[in-house]
Write a protein that holds these residues in place. Structure first.
Motif, mmCIF file in Angstrom:
data_model
loop_
_atom_site.group_PDB
_atom_site.id
_atom_site.type_symbol
_atom_site.label_atom_id
_atom_site.label_comp_id
_atom_site.label_asym_id
_atom_site.label_seq_id
_atom_site.Cartn_x
_atom_site.Cartn_y
_atom_site.Cartn_z
ATOM 1 N N TRP A 47 0.887 -1.238 -0.081
ATOM 2 C CA TRP A 47 0.104 -0.288 0.016
ATOM 3 C C TRP A 47 0.790 1.094 0.044
ATOM 4 N N ARG B 62 3.573 0.903 -8.259
ATOM 5 C CA ARG B 62 2.308 0.380 -8.290
ATOM 6 C C ARG B 62 1.846 0.595 -9.641
ATOM 7 N N PRO C 292 -3.702 -0.560 -13.799
ATOM 8 C CA PRO C 292 -3.999 0.086 -12.618
ATOM 9 C C PRO C 292 -4.555 1.374 -12.547
ATOM 10 N N LYS C 293 -5.019 2.006 -11.660
ATOM 11 C CA LYS C 293 -5.670 3.342 -11.493
ATOM 12 C C LYS C 293 -4.770 4.423 -11.856
ATOM 13 N N LEU D 229 -3.162 -10.928 -12.226
ATOM 14 C CA LEU D 229 -2.685 -9.522 -11.701
ATOM 15 C C LEU D 229 -1.279 -9.728 -11.598
ATOM 16 N N ARG E 270 1.004 -6.724 -13.709
ATOM 17 C CA ARG E 270 1.634 -5.954 -12.678
ATOM 18 C C ARG E 270 3.376 -6.030 -12.640
ATOM 19 N N VAL F 51 0.321 -8.939 -5.007
ATOM 20 C CA VAL F 51 -0.728 -7.977 -5.584
ATOM 21 C C VAL F 51 -2.130 -8.165 -4.582
ATOM 22 N N GLU G 5 -4.252 -5.029 -4.217
ATOM 23 C CA GLU G 5 -5.485 -4.808 -5.399
ATOM 24 C C GLU G 5 -6.529 -5.882 -5.339
ATOM 25 N N GLU H 236 -9.016 -4.689 -2.626
ATOM 26 C CA GLU H 236 -9.956 -3.875 -3.294
ATOM 27 C C GLU H 236 -11.015 -4.494 -4.079
ATOM 28 N N THR I 214 -9.950 5.017 -7.232
ATOM 29 C CA THR I 214 -10.304 3.526 -7.521
ATOM 30 C C THR I 214 -11.830 3.642 -7.846
#
Length: 475
Positions: free
Chosen positions: A7, A14, A159-160, A238, A242, A247, A250, A253, A434
């Motif tokens: 995080w 990320r 990713p965002k 993922l 990534r 992961v 994510e 989330e 997100t």
């Protein structure tokens, strides 16, 4: 401890662009979005030769030349069947992406490209203009599906921090497709009496390439986890996307999003229209897609630096001003010798304005405004509005131009202004948010409280507690 560190990793770590994500983006955009643009422009340059073929075929069958009005009708059908097919393709989005997945739908969609490519390629040999008209409708279905599914697929892969930048790649490839069709349409290349059937048939090549390469790339992790419940497959996808082994953040989330909408299930269009919690999101995508098509045109690459909302406002503002100035210039160009240059400048400025925001951003924002259960139905609504508006402009504008002359562009400026005002008042900035955070932003405007499936805790509190729980578990 590892999850807590995940995080805290900087954005660059990320949100980096891995080779798998980049290649998946390029393959899906070239295989699907490129075709959309290519088929928009492919019949422009060879139109005289195609109409000559229509006339000669009719004469062989009936022993007399085709009437001019009937030829105009057939050509109008050849052009308008494409957006009409796009509308029907949009209606197929929700059932297909829920059943086959995002990647699976793109692979299935290649049928609607390869079959009409063959049909158009052999139309001259078969001496049938009807084949071309039917093929244009079928390839329109391909465009209607791809224009909605590619942004959805890439939005769920990204990713965002990169969602906006990757989200405009499909629009970039649409533009490249239009350009490619115009280049191939040069008389010395394929835009001639012997090359036009080959030019129409080339649309099948990107589909074949996608059919061969896309199976090597992962399905949307959000689809696999939330809709299929296959957590191991989602985690593996993922990790590939990534370039990281860890992961968990994510995935957490995604689990939270799954919990928050578990009671809803897959939303149909009718249930989407009745959901109070999605009211303003739905109105927003309808307004933006209508504004996009009822104003005009295509994509640049500054969306992550400037944000979605600012680019939409600037884009529609530039288009509005350009339409007003174009109206003035067209009225004066008969009296002022240098005024035609101003008209050309206005058109260029308009295209730039449209490229800044109205062309690419609605697709990005549609992905971001809806959670997993509502996203397919939302794209179905957005795509239907997009293609119906496209069809309407093509059908109505010749009559507007005949009746209003240069003043017809004032109507487009009004559309741009109304859309701009709506975005200013209603649409929030979604950059670096997100899907759950965006959902919470709209929950306030919709005057609802988004809760988890158990109905006990608000979304914000649940997100914080889930993160804390993940951190504790890691210790």
């Amino acid at each position: 401890m590892e999850v807590e560190e995940e995080w805290e990793k900087p954005v660059e770590r990320r949100g980096r662009l891995t080779a798998v994500l980049a290649l998946a983006t390029l393959v899906s955009a070239f295989g699907s979005s490129f075709q959309y643009g290519y088929n928009v422009a492919v019949i422009n340059s060879p139109s005289p030769f195609m109409q000559q073929f229509y006339n000669e075929t009719y004469m062989e069958r009936n022993g007399r030349p085709m009437e001019e009005n009937f030829l105009t009708l057939l050509w109008s059908l050849s052009v308008s069947m494409y957006p009409l097919g796009g509308f029907f393709g949009s209606l197929m989005v929700a059932p297909l992406v829920n059943k086959l997945g995002r990647k699976g739908t793109l692979l299935f969609n290649n049928i609607f490209s390869i079959v009409p490519a063959v049909m158009m390629g052999v139309s001259e040999i078969a001496k049938s203009y009807e084949i071309i008209i039917v093929a244009r409708f079928i390839v329109g279905i391909c465009a209607g599906l791809s224009s909605n599914v590619v942004p959805m697929y890439l939005g769920e892969l990204s990713p965002k921090h990169l969602r906006g930048a990757i989200g405009i790649i499909p629009q970039l490839f649409i533009t490249i497709g239009i350009l490619s069709a115009q280049v191939l349409g040069i008389r010395n290349i394929l835009g001639n009496s012997t090359g036009w059937t080959l030019m129409l048939g080339l649309t099948g090549i990107p589909a074949l390439i996608e059919l061969l390469l896309l199976p090597f790339f992962p399905e949307s992790p959000r689809y696999m986890l939330i809709q299929r419940g296959e957590e191991k497959t989602a985690k593996k996808a993922l990790q590939r996307l990534r370039g990281l082994d860890n992961v968990d953040a994510e995935l957490s989330e995604m689990r939270l999003e799954d919990q928050s909408e578990r009671a809803e299930g897959h939303l149909s269009v009718l249930s989407l229209l009745s959901q109070r919690s999605l009211r303003w999101q739905l109105v927003s995508i309808i307004v933006m897609n209508m504004g996009q098509q009822l104003s005009g045109v295509n994509a640049v690459f500054i969306v992550e630096a400037s944000g979605r909302r600012l680019l939409l406002l600037c884009g529609f503002g530039i288009c509005c001003g350009a339409c007003v100035l174009l109206t003035v210039a067209l009225n004066l160009q008969g009296n002022v010798t240098w005024m035609p240059y101003i008209s050309i400048t206005c058109v260029i400025v308009y295209v730039i304005g449209h490229a800044i925001g109205p062309s690419p951003i609605p697709y990005v924002v549609t992905t971001e405004m809806f959670r997993q259960s509502a996203r397919p139905a939302a794209f179905m609504v957005a795509g239907s509005v997009h293609w119906l508006s496209n069809f309407t402009v093509g059908l109505v504008f010749p009559f507007l131009e005949r009746g209003l002359g240069p003043y017809s562009f004032i109507l487009f400026s009004v559309v741009c202004l109304v859309t701009l005002i709506y975005i200013w008042l209603v649409v929030p900035e979604t950059k670096n948010k997100t899907f759950l955070e965006i959902c919470q932003m709209f929950a306030k405007r919709n005057k609802v409280e988004i809760k988890l499936g158990d109905g006990e805790r608000p979304l914000k509190e649940s997100k914080e507690s889930l993160q804390d729980a993940v951190k504790v578990t890691a210790f």
